[in-house]
Design an enzyme around this catalytic site. Structure first.
Site, PDB file in Angstrom:
ATOM      1  N   TYR A  72      -1.942  -1.834  10.613  1.00 12.06           N
ATOM      2  CA  TYR A  72      -2.057  -1.812   8.517  1.00 12.06           C
ATOM      3  C   TYR A  72      -0.892  -1.405   7.979  1.00 12.06           C
ATOM      4  O   TYR A  72      -0.136  -2.358   7.739  1.00 12.06           O
ATOM      5  CB  TYR A  72      -2.916  -0.808   8.199  1.00 12.06           C
ATOM      6  CG  TYR A  72      -3.394  -1.417   6.750  1.00 12.06           C
ATOM      7  CD1 TYR A  72      -4.116  -1.937   6.154  1.00 12.06           C
ATOM      8  CD2 TYR A  72      -3.014   0.116   5.843  1.00 12.06           C
ATOM      9  CE1 TYR A  72      -4.578  -2.505   5.192  1.00 12.06           C
ATOM     10  CE2 TYR A  72      -3.060  -0.101   4.381  1.00 12.06           C
ATOM     11  CZ  TYR A  72      -3.871  -1.081   3.987  1.00 12.06           C
ATOM     12  OH  TYR A  72      -4.397  -1.544   2.725  1.00 12.06           O
TER      13      TYR A  72
ATOM     14  N   SER B 243       1.135  -1.374   0.129  1.00 16.20           N
ATOM     15  CA  SER B 243      -0.366  -0.352   0.179  1.00 16.20           C
ATOM     16  C   SER B 243       1.246   1.544  -0.200  1.00 16.20           C
ATOM     17  O   SER B 243       1.934   0.479   0.232  1.00 16.20           O
ATOM     18  CB  SER B 243      -1.089   0.316   0.963  1.00 16.20           C
ATOM     19  OG  SER B 243      -1.331   1.356   1.503  1.00 16.20           O
TER      20      SER B 243
HETATM   21  P1  NAD Z   1     -11.455  -5.685  -0.479  1.00 15.16           P
HETATM   22  O1  NAD Z   1     -11.195  -5.785   0.981  1.00 15.16           O
HETATM   23  O2  NAD Z   1     -12.143  -5.707  -1.704  1.00 15.16           O
HETATM   24  O3  NAD Z   1     -10.528  -7.443   0.377  1.00 15.16           O
HETATM   25  C1  NAD Z   1      -9.828  -8.141  -0.080  1.00 15.16           C
HETATM   26  C2  NAD Z   1     -10.157  -9.453   0.536  1.00 15.16           C
HETATM   27  O4  NAD Z   1      -9.273 -10.569   0.535  1.00 15.16           O
HETATM   28  C3  NAD Z   1     -11.547  -9.398   0.693  1.00 15.16           C
HETATM   29  O5  NAD Z   1     -12.168 -10.393  -0.433  1.00 15.16           O
HETATM   30  C4  NAD Z   1     -11.389 -10.358   1.709  1.00 15.16           C
HETATM   31  O6  NAD Z   1     -11.914 -11.707   2.238  1.00 15.16           O
HETATM   32  C5  NAD Z   1     -10.143 -11.228   1.488  1.00 15.16           C
HETATM   33  N1  NAD Z   1      -9.314 -11.833   2.381  1.00 15.16           N
HETATM   34  C6  NAD Z   1      -9.310 -10.911   3.688  1.00 15.16           C
HETATM   35  N2  NAD Z   1      -8.539 -12.005   5.315  1.00 15.16           N
HETATM   36  C7  NAD Z   1      -8.440 -12.865   4.281  1.00 15.16           C
HETATM   37  C8  NAD Z   1      -8.001 -14.368   4.716  1.00 15.16           C
HETATM   38  N3  NAD Z   1      -7.532 -14.181   6.536  1.00 15.16           N
HETATM   39  N4  NAD Z   1      -7.392 -14.885   3.596  1.00 15.16           N
HETATM   40  C9  NAD Z   1      -7.884 -15.002   2.747  1.00 15.16           C
HETATM   41  N5  NAD Z   1      -8.782 -13.717   1.958  1.00 15.16           N
HETATM   42  C10 NAD Z   1      -8.638 -13.244   2.854  1.00 15.16           C
HETATM   43  O7  NAD Z   1      -9.956  -4.938  -0.695  1.00 15.16           O
HETATM   44  P2  NAD Z   1      -8.876  -4.792  -1.358  1.00 15.16           P
HETATM   45  O8  NAD Z   1      -8.821  -3.728  -2.215  1.00 15.16           O
HETATM   46  O9  NAD Z   1      -8.923  -5.367  -3.119  1.00 15.16           O
HETATM   47  O10 NAD Z   1      -7.958  -5.533  -1.298  1.00 15.16           O
HETATM   48  C11 NAD Z   1      -6.583  -6.171  -1.836  1.00 15.16           C
HETATM   49  C12 NAD Z   1      -5.440  -5.895  -1.549  1.00 15.16           C
HETATM   50  O11 NAD Z   1      -5.182  -4.426  -1.627  1.00 15.16           O
HETATM   51  C13 NAD Z   1      -5.195  -5.876   0.736  1.00 15.16           C
HETATM   52  O12 NAD Z   1      -4.181  -6.274   0.574  1.00 15.16           O
HETATM   53  C14 NAD Z   1      -5.228  -4.489   1.040  1.00 15.16           C
HETATM   54  O13 NAD Z   1      -4.741  -4.173   2.252  1.00 15.16           O
HETATM   55  C15 NAD Z   1      -4.356  -3.812  -0.252  1.00 15.16           C
HETATM   56  N6  NAD Z   1      -5.035  -2.137  -0.218  1.00 15.16           N
HETATM   57  C16 NAD Z   1      -5.753  -1.625  -0.584  1.00 15.16           C
HETATM   58  C17 NAD Z   1      -6.270  -0.434  -0.938  1.00 15.16           C
HETATM   59  C18 NAD Z   1      -7.689   0.105  -1.131  1.00 15.16           C
HETATM   60  O14 NAD Z   1      -7.946   1.538  -0.913  1.00 15.16           O
HETATM   61  N7  NAD Z   1      -8.960  -0.782  -1.341  1.00 15.16           N
HETATM   62  C19 NAD Z   1      -5.386   0.434  -0.617  1.00 15.16           C
HETATM   63  C20 NAD Z   1      -3.446  -0.152  -0.863  1.00 15.16           C
HETATM   64  C21 NAD Z   1      -3.363  -1.645  -0.531  1.00 15.16           C
END
Ligand code: NAD
Length: 253
Positions: free
Chosen positions: A152, A139
């Site tokens: 986080y 991130s």
């Molecule tokens: P999201 O919440 O839509 O997706 C995250 C997914 O991870 C979900 O489908 C959830 O069920 C799954 N998950 C959570 N815990 C889990 C576990 N223990 N085992 C297996 N699956 C699990 O959010 P996203 O934005 O798609 O997130 C994806 C990645 O991107 C994450 O690592 C997040 O930290 C990172 N990220 C997101 C953002 C943002 O603004 N959304 C910004 C920077 C980084």
């Protein structure tokens, strides 16, 4: 042009915003894809939405060693090899200063975002094809501090360390390892963060985040997927050990 023709990709957090958008791109470019997620409802929803013959789904918790071995075995049994590992599952925890951060939430964020990536690198990489690509979703919070998101931020910094070590350890097999660093993405995770930070006026939190992005908006999940597509494809075959920002200029603002 199919940039991932004959490649097999495993995507964790595969039914979330970024995971699903990336799966769509990978499929369009000829890959076979295993989507791993903890959320069984989201798996069923994605199955209906993608409706593609080259996707396999597996319910697993990335923070558990046994589950990691199970989705590894499932991927190899289903498609015979793994070329691309997208370690993308993540949770945000809660918004709270370090001094008040609940220990159980800290433990769960560490388990998913840090141990989950560690276990993936430990068990998946040795079974990957030489010349493969490992992509870890960090991130902008993996390169900068954000008040209230201590657990986080800590995990997203920590996976940069894992990436740097894994890149060196696997260079002899020409397996590249990189991190992607999204700024705020317009999907469910940001909706949860906005509501957690201000239950009564989440839109004010959103406006604040947008004001911190020089390009003046959130990223789309697909834009993060496009970076993953580049890192998964042979076009990035000499790129390893790198941090890749997709943040509309946020880090440098
Ligand atoms: P999201 O919440 O839509 O997706 C995250 C997914 O991870 C979900 O489908 C959830 O069920 C799954 N998950 C959570 N815990 C889990 C576990 N223990 N085992 C297996 N699956 C699990 O959010 P996203 O934005 O798609 O997130 C994806 C990645 O991107 C994450 O690592 C997040 O930290 C990172 N990220 C997101 C953002 C943002 O603004 N959304 C910004 C920077 C980084």
């Amino acid at each position: 042009m199919e940039r991932l023709k004959d490649k097999v990709a495993v995507i964790t957090g595969g039914t979330g915003g970024i995971g699903l958008a990336t799966a769509n791109l990978f499929l369009k470019h000829g890959a076979k894809v295993v989507l791993v997620d903890k959320n069984s409802e989201a798996i069923e929803k994605s199955r209906a939405e993608l409706n593609h013959k080259n996707v396999s789904y597996f319910q697993a918790d990335v923070s558990k060693k046994e589950d990691t071995i199970k989705f590894l075995d499932h991927s190899l049994e289903t498609y015979g090899k793994i070329d691309i590992f997208f370690a993308n599952a993540g949770i945000e925890g809660v918004s709270s200063p370090i001094s008040e951060y609940p220990e159980d939430v800290f433990d769960s964020v560490i388990a998913v975002n840090l141990k989950g990536v560690w276990l993936g690198c430990q068990y998946i990489i040795p079974k990957m094809e030489d010349g493969g690509s490992v992509i870890i979703t960090s991130s902008v919070a993996g390169l900068k501090g954000f008040a209230g998101l201590g657990a986080y931020v800590a995990t997203k910094h920590a996976v940069v360390g894992i990436m740097r070590v894994a890149a060196v350890e696997n260079a002899s097999r020409k397996i590249r390892v990189n991190t992607i660093h999204p700024g705020p993405v317009d999907n469910e995770m940001m909706r949860r963060i906005e509501s957690d930070m201000s239950p009564d006026s989440p839109e004010v939190v959103k406006d604040g985040f947008i004001a911190a992005v020089p390009f003046g908006r959130y990223a789309t999940s697909k834009e993060i997927g496009e970076c993953a597509l580049f890192l998964a494809s042979d076009e990035s075959k000499f790129i390893t050990g790198c941090t890749h920002l997709v943040d509309g200029g946020m880090l440098n603002a």
